[in-house]
Design an enzyme around this catalytic site. Structure first.
Site, PDB file in Angstrom:
ATOM      1  N   GLY A 143       0.864  -1.180   0.000  1.00  6.51           N
ATOM      2  CA  GLY A 143       0.000   0.000   0.000  1.00  6.51           C
ATOM      3  C   GLY A 143       0.899   1.228   0.000  1.00  6.51           C
ATOM      4  O   GLY A 143       1.850   1.301   0.784  1.00  6.51           O
ATOM      5  N   ALA A 144       0.613   2.180  -0.887  1.00 10.44           N
ATOM      6  CA  ALA A 144       1.563   3.280  -1.135  1.00 10.44           C
ATOM      7  C   ALA A 144       2.006   4.037   0.130  1.00 10.44           C
ATOM      8  O   ALA A 144       3.211   4.158   0.383  1.00 10.44           O
ATOM      9  CB  ALA A 144       0.968   4.228  -2.180  1.00 10.44           C
TER      10      ALA A 144
ATOM     11  N   GLN B 243      -5.833  -8.589  -2.408  1.00  9.22           N
ATOM     12  CA  GLN B 243      -5.831  -7.590  -1.319  1.00  9.22           C
ATOM     13  C   GLN B 243      -7.254  -7.269  -0.859  1.00  9.22           C
ATOM     14  O   GLN B 243      -7.465  -6.938   0.309  1.00  9.22           O
ATOM     15  CB  GLN B 243      -5.160  -6.290  -1.791  1.00  9.22           C
ATOM     16  CG  GLN B 243      -3.655  -6.388  -1.967  1.00  9.22           C
ATOM     17  CD  GLN B 243      -3.273  -6.718  -3.387  1.00  9.22           C
ATOM     18  OE1 GLN B 243      -4.026  -7.369  -4.118  1.00  9.22           O
ATOM     19  NE2 GLN B 243      -2.094  -6.297  -3.808  1.00  9.22           N
TER      20      GLN B 243
ATOM     21  N   ASP C   9      -1.529   4.929  -6.210  1.00  9.83           N
ATOM     22  CA  ASP C   9      -0.089   4.722  -5.961  1.00  9.83           C
ATOM     23  C   ASP C   9       0.734   5.887  -6.480  1.00  9.83           C
ATOM     24  O   ASP C   9       1.848   6.128  -6.021  1.00  9.83           O
ATOM     25  CB  ASP C   9       0.377   3.416  -6.597  1.00  9.83           C
ATOM     26  CG  ASP C   9      -0.069   2.253  -5.734  1.00  9.83           C
ATOM     27  OD1 ASP C   9      -1.243   1.872  -5.831  1.00  9.83           O
ATOM     28  OD2 ASP C   9       0.757   1.787  -4.918  1.00  9.83           O
TER      29      ASP C   9
ATOM     30  N   ASN D 111      -3.121   2.975 -10.050  1.00  9.79           N
ATOM     31  CA  ASN D 111      -3.587   2.233  -8.867  1.00  9.79           C
ATOM     32  C   ASN D 111      -3.615   0.752  -9.245  1.00  9.79           C
ATOM     33  O   ASN D 111      -3.306   0.366 -10.380  1.00  9.79           O
ATOM     34  CB  ASN D 111      -4.961   2.740  -8.419  1.00  9.79           C
ATOM     35  CG  ASN D 111      -5.353   2.197  -7.046  1.00  9.79           C
ATOM     36  OD1 ASN D 111      -4.575   2.255  -6.101  1.00  9.79           O
ATOM     37  ND2 ASN D 111      -6.537   1.631  -6.928  1.00  9.79           N
TER      38      ASN D 111
HETATM   39  O1  MRU Z   1       0.431  -3.866  -4.655  1.00  6.80           O
HETATM   40  P1  MRU Z   1      -0.150  -3.134  -3.484  1.00  6.80           P
HETATM   41  O2  MRU Z   1      -0.989  -3.986  -2.613  1.00  6.80           O
HETATM   42  O3  MRU Z   1       0.914  -2.371  -2.727  1.00  6.80           O
HETATM   43  O4  MRU Z   1      -1.089  -2.052  -4.167  1.00  6.80           O
HETATM   44  C1  MRU Z   1      -1.835  -1.201  -3.339  1.00  6.80           C
HETATM   45  C2  MRU Z   1      -2.770  -0.324  -4.079  1.00  6.80           C
HETATM   46  O5  MRU Z   1      -2.850  -0.343  -5.283  1.00  6.80           O
HETATM   47  C3  MRU Z   1      -3.562   0.653  -3.272  1.00  6.80           C
HETATM   48  O6  MRU Z   1      -4.798   0.919  -3.871  1.00  6.80           O
HETATM   49  C4  MRU Z   1      -2.791   1.977  -3.167  1.00  6.80           C
HETATM   50  O7  MRU Z   1      -1.472   1.736  -2.747  1.00  6.80           O
HETATM   51  C5  MRU Z   1      -3.428   2.928  -2.257  1.00  6.80           C
HETATM   52  S1  MRU Z   1      -3.275   2.386  -0.594  1.00  6.80           S
HETATM   53  C6  MRU Z   1      -3.858   3.533   0.466  1.00  6.80           C
END
Ligand code: MRU
Length: 322
Positions: free
Chosen positions: A46-47, A173, A214, A224
């Site tokens: 998550g970013a 996720q 992201d 995203n």
């Molecule tokens: O690959 P991930 O699980 O890190 O991807 C996460 C996402 O795409 C989320 O939507 C994004 O990071 C926003 S989290 C607040």
């Protein structure tokens, strides 16, 4: 309260997101290299959470007087798409006190999430059925969440709202993490597979879509989780509001548009099977882009801690950031 990241002074603990929802186990990292591995392996994801994790990783090497250029490069190479990683590392590179800066990055993210939650909650109609994608909750941030943080705040005010969580293939996720967070908090949540979104939307079973980001390019294009673009097209077709919630640490004014965003390609095994179970034949070619880009024209508004930018474009984003 869900605590995805715990700073312990001589180490940083991450709630291992690979094992959720079955097990709640913390992994301790004691160096930048260990944190980089944890980010790459999706222990923490998550970013905003990736940005906080990298900051603590850098702080750990700073305490040990390790080579900080190496720490920076190792962490920067862990995942390419979430700009929060590079934003946090730049802050750490300039900081006089690495530990204080990492703690500040963490605290500021939590505060931004809460404010964003209030701005976003005002956009959620009473009793709304909110479709969301991936996991954007406490687990993806320092604590409250972005898109799911908006839902969390909205739910505090209106107990009749509910979530439709897309499972989010291939890494699940949505099914594993968003569903778990909603169950923990008592937020009514219905899990669907990603390919059910169009059917539900066309039947009028969704009122609003809220997703995270992201990286947000200067023109408002949003990278995203893979599949977000598909949902944005559906929302546009059915005239549903489609909001993106992200802190300003996810905005990247140096990237002109979505085409310039590097999209991470992840291992084929995430597509051919899961947790050791393989369902695809050996030898088949696989693509696994982890993110896609939703063009600004499909976005009703971007919610951040400074407010809401409706119909985002280059001029409106620049005005908000300045
Ligand atoms: O690959 P991930 O699980 O890190 O991807 C996460 C996402 O795409 C989320 O939507 C994004 O990071 C926003 S989290 C607040």
């Amino acid at each position: 309260m869900i605590e995805p990241i715990r700073w312990r002074g001589d180490g940083v603990e991450f709630l291992d997101q690979r094992l959720l929802p079955d097990k709640t186990v913390y992994v301790t990292c004691r160096s930048a290299a260990e944190v980089a591995d944890a980010i790459r392996d999706m222990v923490v994801r998550g970013a905003p959470a990736i940005g906080c994790a990298a900051a603590f990783g850098f702080a750990l090497d700073s305490i040990k007087n390790s080579d900080l250029k190496k720490a920076f490069d190792t962490l920067a190479a862990s995942r390419p798409t979430a700009v929060n990683l590079f934003w946090a590392l730049e802050r750490m590179r300039r900081a006089r006190n690495a530990v204080a800066e990492a703690v500040a990055i963490f605290d500021e993210d939590l505060a931004a999430n809460r404010v964003m939650g209030r701005h976003g909650a005002a956009l959620v109609p009473k009793g709304a059925r909110v479709l969301t994608y991936c996991n954007t909750g406490a687990l993806a941030t320092s604590g409250h969440g972005t898109a799911l943080g908006v839902v969390r705040t909205a739910f505090e005010r209106d107990r009749t709202i509910s979530v439709i969580a897309c499972e989010t293939r291939p890494y699940l996720q949505g099914a594993r993490l968003t569903a778990w967070e909603c169950v923990q908090e008592g937020i009514p949540c219905t899990l669907i597979t990603d390919n059910m979104a169009g059917h539900l939307i066309s039947k009028g079973e969704v009122d609003v879509v809220i997703v995270g980001a992201d990286r947000i390019a200067a023109n408002g294009d949003v990278a995203n989780k893979i599949g977000t673009y598909m949902v944005a097209v559906l929302a546009h077709r059915h005239r549903l509001p489609f909001y993106v919630a992200a802190p300003t640490s996810t905005f990247d004014p140096k990237t002109v548009d979505g085409a310039a965003i590097q999209i991470e390609e992840r291992p084929a095994q995430e597509v051919t099977g899961y947790r050791g179970v393989r369902w695809a034949p050996e030898g088949v070619a696989v693509r696994n882009p982890a993110f896609d880009v939703t063009p600004a024209e499909l976005i009703t508004g971007i919610i951040c801690e400074r407010g809401v930018v409706l119909e985002p474009n280059r001029a409106r984003l620049a005005a908000m950031l300045n």
